[in-house]
Every structure is written in C-alpha cells, then in structure tokens.
Design an enzyme around this catalytic site. Structure first.
Site, PDB file in Angstrom:
ATOM      1  CE  LYS A 165      -0.355  -0.005   5.063  1.00 40.79           C
ATOM      2  NZ  LYS A 165      -1.243  -0.038   6.233  1.00 40.79           N
ATOM      3  CE1 TYR A 197       9.938  32.588   0.746  1.00 41.64           C
ATOM      4  CE2 TYR A 197      10.078  30.186   0.842  1.00 41.64           C
ATOM      5  CZ  TYR A 197       9.848  31.358   0.122  1.00 41.64           C
ATOM      6  OH  TYR A 197       9.543  31.287  -1.216  1.00 41.64           O
TER       7      TYR A 197
END
Length: 368
Positions: free
Chosen positions: A38, A264
């Site tokens: 999965k 940032y």
C-alpha cells in the site's frame, strides 16, 4: 550505486529480496507470506515491488484501497490482492479486477453481499477483519453469529481468511496486552470455524509480530515496513537493509557573512562566516518543515550537514562550512547508514511517515 545528477529515490530490489528472505526464515515452511504494498509500496513503487515479491515467492499482496489494487492488476500482477480498507462505492471495480475485500462491519458485509449477488459471483473470497484491541476497524466477538448467518445463507461469497491486527507488537513492555490480543483472536477464530463448518486461513502478525511472536503465525503473516528495511527495533534493523535511498545534489553554494540570514522568515542567522548549499528538493517532495532549523542532517562525503532555516517547497539549505564540497556534489538525505528511521526520529516522527511521504515527482531509479 552510482553518483546522481538530480534528486532521485534509489530503490534497491536486492535489499528487498534480502529482507524478504530474512523474514521468511522466521516462519514455518508452510506459512504463507503476504507483502504489504500500500501507499505506493511505502513510497517506493508499488508495481516494481509487487513484481519482485511475486518473483520471490510471496503468496499474497495487500493494499489499503481498491484503486491501488486496480493499478497492480493493470500492470499484470497475478497474486491474490487483499484490499484492507475498501469503500462501498468501489465494490464493483473490486470485483471486476478480482481483488479481495477486508470486510469489517455489518454494513460493509451486507453491501458487499448485495454487490456480489448483483454480479452473480460464486464463493467470491472475502476476508473478515476482527478488532481485538487496536480499535481502528473490525467486527467484535458478538458479531460472529450475524456474520456467519449472512455468509451461510448465500453462495455468492466465501470467507477465505479471518484476521486481526496487533496494536503494540514492537513494544515488549506491552507483551501482556499483545498476548491478550492473541488469546482473543484464537477464541474468535475457533468460534468462526465452528459456526461456518469449514477452516479459513488465519493471520494476525505484522512485521514486529513475526519477529517477536512467531508462535502466533497461524496460516499467514503480513509484512510491510520490514520488507522495506525497518524492524521497529535497532537490533533488528542491523539484520535488514533499507530499500530506499534518497539522493540529491548541491545546486548552488553561498558565502554568508556574520549577521546575514538564510531563507524564509530569516529563520537562520549566521553568527560567523558560513558556507551554505541549496538543494533541489523540499516539502513538496516529502521533506517537511519539521526537518529544518538545525534539527536534522543530510550527508555529503560521509559528513553531516545540518538543514538550516525553514525548508522551502522546492529547496533546502544546509550548512557546509566544515565540508570540502562543490556545486554538483551528491548529497544523501537518507539511505543505508543515514537511515530514514534516524532522519525521521530527528523530527519526532517515524520512518513510515517519511518514506510514504516522498512525492511521486521524485524520480525512482531501480537497482536489480
């Protein structure tokens, strides 16, 4: 391994084979092995991993959702595929592609029976999931009479397995709880066989269950994270080989004067002359902001370089003041020695989250 010229996730299928054989050696020869593929095979590549597991001799595969199984069928995978968390709206596709549902509630069971009847199936294999303590999905013991009455009343489905999921098999301090789960499952399995009048496969163990409670292997076991190189235990990890290595390169090097900032929000400020490198990957590739601000490291020529400032969407800045390197040099984010488990731990998370979060825009390269 070769040097990379871009950001890549290198998938070593030889390591997958090693891990499969290591786990297989813990089992009886007759015990079936289910490989969990999965979440894009834990971030690797579900089709390539499934094909390799098929080649290695796995008996079953498992995915979370129907569409993951459809993708494998379209790629030519022939092994039985268990869908662990199917949704009613996908039942027709599930039947069309010969996928096997985990049924975990009366509502889901009745809905699948209705779809199977509509499609006129006969003895279609289904898996009955019981909740023995994880409290996530599953029937309870007091549902047994209803389940067996529904299943015996129609010929459209047949229970091929009964299973449950251990909640804390990696934590030996929780062994009393795990043993209680095993006992509950044993009781439920016995009741189900008696009510149905036939034996269906039983499976309970995940990777840590295989390693710590092999006496409860029943007819089949399920392994996910262990196949990809992690055993939820540092000592076990010594015997496993990480399948995935995330590599990138240095795009640009900067000299940062004392007092200058990087990134940032000016999250990093240099207190002395620094050299920084910018890397071409970021939180859009699965390396989240939680790895920034000096909490985590990457590796250049075997030396640790801290991630500084805030991780950007497509870029990461690292401190290379102490490393002799140039633009274009290879950087290891995680791999064989600098493992995904270690990197994840630096950000207070787990290897599962890091591995499955690597974006599919990152190129996958395979080592056979």
């Amino acid at each position: 391994m070769h040097k990379t010229r871009e950001t890549v996730l290198e998938i070593n299928l030889q390591h997958l084979a090693h891990n499969y054989h290591y786990l297989r050696a813990k089992l009886q020869p007759t015990t079936h092995f289910l490989g969990v593929v999965k979440a894009f095979a834990y971030g690797s590549d579900s089709v390539r991993i499934a094909k390799k597991l098929e080649q290695l001799g796995a008996n079953y595969l498992a995915v979370a959702y129907t569409q993951e199984g459809v993708q494998l069928r379209k790629a030519g995978i022939r092994l039985p595929i268990l869908v662990l968390h199917p949704q009613i709206t996908h039942f027709e596709a599930l039947l069309k592609y010969c996928l096997e549902p985990s049924l975990y509630s009366i509502k889901i069971l009745k809905a699948f029976v209705a779809t199977a009847k509509k499609q006129q199936t006969k003895a279609y294999p289904v898996h009955i999931k019981f909740n023995t303590g994880l409290n996530r999905l599953g029937f309870l013991e007091n549902d047994i009479d209803t389940i067996t009455a529904i299943c015996k009343k129609n010929k459209h489905i047949k229970i091929t397995s009964i299973f449950s999921h251990l909640a804390a098999s990696e934590d030996l301090q929780e062994s009393a709880f795990t043993q209680s789960q095993i006992a509950v499952f044993q009781h439920i399995a016995k009741m189900m066989d008696e009510r149905l009048g036939y034996h269906s496969k039983k499976h309970l163990l995940n990777t840590s269950g295989i390693l710590n409670y092999s006496e409860a292997q029943y007819d089949m076991v399920r392994s996910g994270i262990g196949l990809y190189g992690f055993g939820n235990d540092a000592q076990i990890d010594l015997h496993l080989k990480p399948v995935a290595t995330l590599k990138t390169i240095i795009s640009q090097i900067h000299k940062i004067a004392p007092g200058q900032t990087v990134g940032y929000n000016r999250a990093f400020a240099a207190n002395e002359q620094k050299r920084t490198a910018t890397l071409p990957l970021g939180h859009a590739d699965g390396i989240g902001r939680q790895y920034g601000e000096g909490k985590s490291f990457v590796y250049i020529k075997g030396q640790r370089a801290p991630i500084i400032g805030n991780v950007c969407m497509d870029m990461i800045m690292i401190d290379i003041t102490h490393i002799d390197c140039t633009e274009g040099d290879e950087v290891i984010i995680f791999g064989q020695n600098a493992t995904a488990e270690k990197l994840a731990a630096s950000a207070n998370t787990i290897s599962y989250e890091l591995l499955t979060g690597i974006s599919q825009r990152v190129k996958r390269e395979f080592i056979e």
